[in-house]
Each structure stands twice: as C-alpha cells, then as structure tokens.
Design a protein around this motif. Sequence first.
Motif, PDB file in Angstrom:
ATOM      1  N   LYS A  32       1.232  -5.358  -2.473  1.00  0.00           N
ATOM      2  CA  LYS A  32       2.295  -5.520  -1.487  1.00  0.00           C
ATOM      3  C   LYS A  32       3.532  -4.821  -2.030  1.00  0.00           C
ATOM      4  O   LYS A  32       3.713  -4.722  -3.241  1.00  0.00           O
ATOM      5  N   ILE A  33       4.389  -4.395  -1.127  1.00  0.00           N
ATOM      6  CA  ILE A  33       5.658  -3.793  -1.524  1.00  0.00           C
ATOM      7  C   ILE A  33       6.790  -4.682  -1.012  1.00  0.00           C
ATOM      8  O   ILE A  33       6.840  -5.021   0.174  1.00  0.00           O
ATOM      9  N   TYR A  34       7.659  -5.074  -1.915  1.00  0.00           N
ATOM     10  CA  TYR A  34       8.834  -5.865  -1.572  1.00  0.00           C
ATOM     11  C   TYR A  34      10.056  -4.969  -1.710  1.00  0.00           C
ATOM     12  O   TYR A  34      10.257  -4.346  -2.754  1.00  0.00           O
ATOM     13  N   ALA A  45      12.323  -0.721  -4.234  1.00  0.00           N
ATOM     14  CA  ALA A  45      10.983  -1.164  -3.817  1.00  0.00           C
ATOM     15  C   ALA A  45      10.217  -1.604  -5.052  1.00  0.00           C
ATOM     16  O   ALA A  45      10.199  -0.912  -6.067  1.00  0.00           O
ATOM     17  N   LEU A  46       9.606  -2.757  -4.962  1.00  0.00           N
ATOM     18  CA  LEU A  46       8.785  -3.285  -6.046  1.00  0.00           C
ATOM     19  C   LEU A  46       7.376  -3.446  -5.513  1.00  0.00           C
ATOM     20  O   LEU A  46       7.149  -4.196  -4.558  1.00  0.00           O
ATOM     21  N   GLN A  47       6.439  -2.732  -6.108  1.00  0.00           N
ATOM     22  CA  GLN A  47       5.044  -2.886  -5.704  1.00  0.00           C
ATOM     23  C   GLN A  47       4.385  -3.873  -6.642  1.00  0.00           C
ATOM     24  O   GLN A  47       4.439  -3.739  -7.859  1.00  0.00           O
ATOM     25  N   LEU A  59      -2.927 -12.609  -3.220  1.00  0.00           N
ATOM     26  CA  LEU A  59      -2.064 -11.912  -2.273  1.00  0.00           C
ATOM     27  C   LEU A  59      -2.711 -11.901  -0.895  1.00  0.00           C
ATOM     28  O   LEU A  59      -3.792 -11.353  -0.719  1.00  0.00           O
ATOM     29  N   VAL A  60      -2.030 -12.513   0.072  1.00  0.00           N
ATOM     30  CA  VAL A  60      -2.497 -12.458   1.447  1.00  0.00           C
ATOM     31  C   VAL A  60      -1.634 -11.466   2.208  1.00  0.00           C
ATOM     32  O   VAL A  60      -0.482 -11.215   1.847  1.00  0.00           O
ATOM     33  N   GLU A  61      -2.201 -10.909   3.254  1.00  0.00           N
ATOM     34  CA  GLU A  61      -1.486  -9.898   4.028  1.00  0.00           C
ATOM     35  C   GLU A  61      -0.184 -10.450   4.605  1.00  0.00           C
ATOM     36  O   GLU A  61       0.857  -9.817   4.540  1.00  0.00           O
ATOM     37  N   ASN A  62      -0.245 -11.660   5.148  1.00  0.00           N
ATOM     38  CA  ASN A  62       0.928 -12.259   5.773  1.00  0.00           C
ATOM     39  C   ASN A  62       0.903 -13.760   5.498  1.00  0.00           C
ATOM     40  O   ASN A  62      -0.024 -14.451   5.934  1.00  0.00           O
TER      41      ASN A  62
END
Length: 104
Positions: A32-34, A45-47, A59-62
């Motif tokens: 995910k990218i935050y 951006a932090l991946q 990690l879930v998509e949403n």
Amino acid sequence: MLHYLITKHSRPKFYNTNADVVDVPLTYVDSKIYRSIDEHGKLHALQVGGQPVIENHWLVENIDNAMATLAEHDVFPFESKAAARVFAKNNGLSQHVKYLPVGF
C-alpha cells in the motif's frame, strides 16, 4: 486500538461472537502507499509492503470494506487487546489465537 481474534493459520481465519472460527473472504494486497504532506507543503509517499504480512499485520485493500465484510459474518473487533484476551480466556481459546490490531 481495535483488535480482532484470529487463528494462527498462514492466512488468518477469524473468531466470531460465538467463538467459532469463520473463514471470511477478504481482499489482501501485497503493498500500500500512504501519502502525506509535511509542514513545508511537500508531498511524501511511503510504500509499505512487499508481502501481505508486514510485522504480523495483514494488509487488506480497504479497511472499511474489510470490517463491513467481517461484520456480515458476525465478526467484530474488540475495543482493546485486553478485551480480546478476556474473550479468548472465557471461551477457552487462549492457546489458539493471535491478536490482529486494526490501524486506520
């Protein structure tokens, strides 16, 4: 922080309100990218990722969609890890569970 009770399987299964194990279909992602803006107005951006499990965090998509799907299967988070531990102990699950924190 909220916590779910999960099994120790490689892909977690969840414990519902009856302390039964349920296999809930969730969409897991590898990364995910935050994005955030610092005090100077610069975008960063932090991946996070490379695999679906990062330091025992899946990690879930949403997150909101995942929590709604879990609720449809009678799976709800506990208000704290301590509350989850009490539930596990009261249902004889203490040796069989892990505690999955939910971050927003």
